[in-house]
Scaffold this active site. Structure first.
Site, short mmCIF file in Angstrom:
data_model
loop_
_atom_site.label_atom_id
_atom_site.label_comp_id
_atom_site.label_asym_id
_atom_site.label_seq_id
_atom_site.Cartn_x
_atom_site.Cartn_y
_atom_site.Cartn_z
N GLU A 44 4.36 5.60 5.20
CA GLU A 44 4.76 5.68 6.61
C GLU A 44 5.25 7.11 6.93
O GLU A 44 6.05 7.68 6.21
CB GLU A 44 5.90 4.68 6.82
N LYS A 126 3.18 1.43 15.00
CA LYS A 126 4.03 0.34 14.53
C LYS A 126 4.40 -0.58 15.70
O LYS A 126 4.83 -0.11 16.76
CB LYS A 126 5.31 0.97 13.96
N CYS A 162 5.11 -1.04 7.75
CA CYS A 162 6.45 -1.44 7.28
C CYS A 162 7.01 -2.69 7.97
O CYS A 162 6.71 -3.80 7.57
CB CYS A 162 7.41 -0.25 7.40
#
Lengths: 586, 586
Positions: A44, A126, A162
């Site tokens: 990430e 994200k 994530c």
């Protein structure tokens, strides 16, 4: 079924250093390509480092990240790596966000991109933004609303970032709807005690929900108070663990997978469909053609560390990275002869090498002979640079100038030591380490600008009872390796004392550490209230005393240097009581 | 149209002190009822104080807030105030929240309740949660999904909380759908420069959108780095300003209103309908019957302060509240003879009284005669307690023990002063004030554990050029009042110097403050990038130098004491660059 060799690059980026991070991506892609990987994945926000905090709100930084991504794609191709599919996290911005009060300035996004053939093939952001514990992502990012699926050698690979894995719904649900053959998740997942067990279970569960294999790549290294522990892993669609990287070490984890061929009819979904939780599927194709069949290589599966080894590894990694990334080659600490400074010295030697550790014994008229002996013994065991600076002349100079008695005189001694350490640090360029532990920090049992000085506090998240346990573990580890145990046995066994007045013991001011740490665990880690703690069997007056200490020590805690987080409830910028705090019901 | 006399209680609650805050609500309700008010409103979370930060996550605290609310309702009735309708903010929890990772522990809500006849008549929770600037409400609260409307003497009064007013949609839109006659908004709205102008415009605009009169009640006082400036106000449905309370002072603002009678048919909406942005209307009736017609009293409208008076008022209020709420009656500071410490001394005298201010001059061999004279002059003008402690003996004692030269020796002098102040503070119980300004803080032009020591830093959010401006304003204000100007003219006009080496000037290390503050304004307040700042006409090398200073001073800034925020971009816990921060593109 088509084969795919994936390489998870478990590396250590540096926050803000776009140039260095891009260099790392090129170097590790080269390594992976050299080992025949078709798909190479990085953590990430690997291009910017993570977390970037307020840098995300600086539009010039966002633009620099975007430029670096484009340049990286071109550079990979220029270096003959254009045929390798490379997945990198970076910082982007949302071009369609509607301006409103409170929208993060510039609409930044925590994004991931697929690079191939010299260009960015697809990108997404994200979706689930964590805003609890150490995370503040609602402050910094606009959520993504797409699930990106890239076809690589005939396999549909879906991308997530994530927290998308940790939350129900959203991308994982969409992956099933999209019928992808592999879910690739890029992570910046900070260490906390025993998280590796939780992580494997989670990855297995999400793999089952997504109905496909799952590859999880995490970063390593430290950034301020966070340590990233790596632990990258791959599970098959059936939940079988196919490969796993170690904790706290860089690693190129290569795993050969047999994956379902991408559907060639369009009945499963249409790009542009909203499929789950408001997510739209976007699709790109790198290659429809499966690779020629090849003999898979066995993947490595690292052994798990014990709890104590894991904690120690986090502490060493946290200090090593903090020192290196802030440009320090050497560290300096006061050696009192007590257990806290002895353990910090051992951690420091493991982090930067004993030859780069400088210990100063600063005895006062209240220092016992055993303290001076134990300090010297620690220094000798560890092989660090040692000197003694008695503090009486400085203390006396103050006492001649201003009248200081009682606690004011006790604090003065600690501050003379702090000023001495900072002076040596400024002169010689060492990073000063504060040696306080979590139990002290919780109760405010330290001196502002005294023992609390320093640039880093390696054991600030270790309760005192854990300081003893980890010290014993480190000594046993030395014996297992046939080395000298670094910590003097006497520092472990003697009763703790600040030695700021005659015959002072910690137990004059604080309850027995076994009891104190239990109460602190209930109050701080478990967020239990006073009545519940008393009901758990502790003396009510003692509980009241401890809770009052914790509630009123916030100012001291805020002034303490940062240190490696071990638990979710570490004291730090993410945990904050008001300073002015008069909790009182009636 | 029915009449209603509303009383906005602009008061100063204390975070955590439920008992004291409940006492305040009773006392102010008594005052309001004595003046014939039908409806008395208190600020956001008045029962707990605001902001409570991590206390919101402690379920025992949430339960204590709920118990206090119920007890308050009963107590008001017991004291003969049961017929007055009382609106109070408090901390509640959501009983229907679905557990999930990241949900604030215990599902707390920032809530408002209407008390009447000894019980809680209706309650609702803040819908729009701010999570930017000084606000972190996504960490702490579950959003509310109801619009509460209470019928008081035949008028429908809708309730909203602070951010609900600032965001488009949600409660304000629902108020129009509900056809309420008055929108009452309870607030904990922190001061920032010229916010009062913005606030009046906003209230007028929302009043027009809601289609009714709007009453806005805000708190006053300080909590850690925040100052609440009050400025409670009422506008009619036509946008006319009907009454306004002063800034920084407690006030009971009483306004008589003619309001539309509540609709007696049910066609406008049905309770339980989802009317806007997912909000459900809930309704309760205190009384259907309008009050007997009475002669309205004129409401007061406070005059606005000038910008300089407003800033100075915020600084005085911030320090006064921080000292008092943390149990300090006196403050202590180093008087260098420079402008920063002179202004802080003036603020301190206005906050806690000159007799409670202790100034220490700590000359070194580098201190000029004018510095010593100006320090003594400041002390005499302000009437504070003054002493001199020369630092040479302490400095020499360190220099005999460890070799310190250059910057290490400069820092040593600042640390000896810090240790001296902290010693006197520990001995005599004063709050130590750090005297640094925002320009220094931005550039890291201070000594850790030296001039940065203290419990509070009153002018940390004032750029140096504003330090001069506000100092001049304060002196002129003294002349207007026929008093002695507190700040020596020489402290204002002489070139700034840290006097840590011979003939040192700030201009040796920093650009001219007029230019520096302009660059800092672009970079820090406006978040402009390097190229944009250069394009605005500054020297490129100078811009690079200043930006590098700002980017690398984060550690020092984090260790600096808290201080009153004046601007949205104050350095504090809500503004955070990474400490390890290597922003570099190539």
């Amino acid at each position: 079924m088509p084969q795919l060799r994936i390489a998870l690059s478990q590396i250590n980026p540096t926050v803000g250093d776009l140039a260095r991070n891009a260099d790392l991506v090129v170097a590790w892609t080269k390594r992976a390509a050299g080992r025949g990987a078709h798909l190479v994945a990085f953590p990430e926000m690997v291009l910017t480092g993570y977390p970037v905090e307020d840098l995300a709100l600086r539009s010039s930084f966002v633009e620099a990240s975007r430029r670096t991504l484009d340049a990286l794609a071109a550079r990979l191709a220029g270096e003959g790596l254009g045929e390798t599919t490379v997945v990198v996290g970076y910082l982007d911005r949302c071009e369609t966000a509607t301006p409103r009060l409170g929208l993060p300035a510039g609409a930044p996004q925590n994004a991931v991109a697929v690079l191939h053939g010299g260009r960015v093939v697809i990108r997404s952001a994200k979706h689930h933004l964590p805003n609890y514990g150490v995370f503040d992502e609602f402050r910094y990012f606009v959520p993504g609303d797409k699930l990106a699926v890239v076809r690589v050698h005939g396999v549909d690979v879906a991308l997530a970032i994530c927290e998308d894995l940790w939350q129900d719904g959203g991308p994982v649900a969409a992956v099933r709807a999209a019928g992808a053959g592999l879910l690739l998740v890029v992570n910046g997942s900070p260490y906390e005690l025993a998280k590796d067990d939780v992580r494997l279970e989670l990855v297995r569960r999400r793999s089952a929900e997504a109905g496909c294999a799952l590859a999880y790549v995490n970063m390593v290294g430290g950034q301020d108070e966070l340590v990233f522990d790596g632990d990258s892993l791959v599970v098959g669609a059936d939940g079988e663990l196919l490969g796993r990287a170690p904790q706290f070490e860089e690693e190129l984890l290569i795993v050969d997978l047999d994956l379902p061929a991408a559907s060639t009819d369009d009945s499963a979904y249409n790009p542009g469909d909203v499929v789950a939780d408001g997510l739209t599927i976007v699709q790109a194709t790198v290659s429809d053609t499966p690779v020629e069949p090849y003999e898979p290589a066995p993947a490595s599966t690292a052994e798990r560390l014990s709890d104590d080894a894991e904690i120690y590894g986090a502490l060493v990694s946290g200090l090593r990275n903090y020192a290196a990334k802030n440009g320090f080659r050497s560290v300096l600490l006061g050696l009192s002869g007590g257990i806290d400074s002895a353990l910090v010295a051992a951690i420091a030697a493991d982090a930067v090498g004993g030859a780069n550790v400088y210990g100063v014994s600063m005895p006062s008229k209240y220092s016992s002979d055993h303290s001076k002996d134990d300090a010297a013994d620690t220094a000798e065991r560890i092989g660090l640079n040692y000197r003694q600076v008695p503090i009486a002349p400085m203390v006396d100079a103050y006492l001649d100038a201003v009248k200081l008695t009682g606690v004011a005189e006790e604090n003065l001694q600690a501050r003379v030591r702090g000023t001495t350490l900072m002076g040596i640090s400024n002169q010689d360029g060492h990073l000063v380490l504060a040696t306080g532990n979590k139990s002290e920090l919780a109760c405010g049992y330290s001196t502002l600008y005294g023992d609390a000085v320093g640039g880093f506090a390696p054991i600030k998240d270790l309760p005192k009872t854990l300081v003893w346990r980890i010290s014993r573990w480190r000594n046993e580890e030395a014996l297992r390796r046939g080395e000298t145990p670094p910590i003097p046995e006497n520092s472990i066994t003697k009763p703790p004392s600040a030695e700021l007045r005659p015959d002072q013991k910690d137990s004059d001011s604080l309850p027995d550490y076994e009891i104190l740490d239990d109460i602190l665990d209930d109050y701080v880690e478990q967020d239990m209230g006073r009545d519940a703690i008393v009901a758990a069997g502790f003396d009510a007056a003692l509980v009241d005393r401890v809770l009052k200490l914790v509630d009123t020590a916030e100012y001291k805690r805020r002034q303490y240097p940062p240190g490696t987080k071990i638990s979710l409830k570490a004291f730090g910028r993410d945990r904050r009581l008001p300073i002015t705090n008069h909790w009182r019901e009636g």
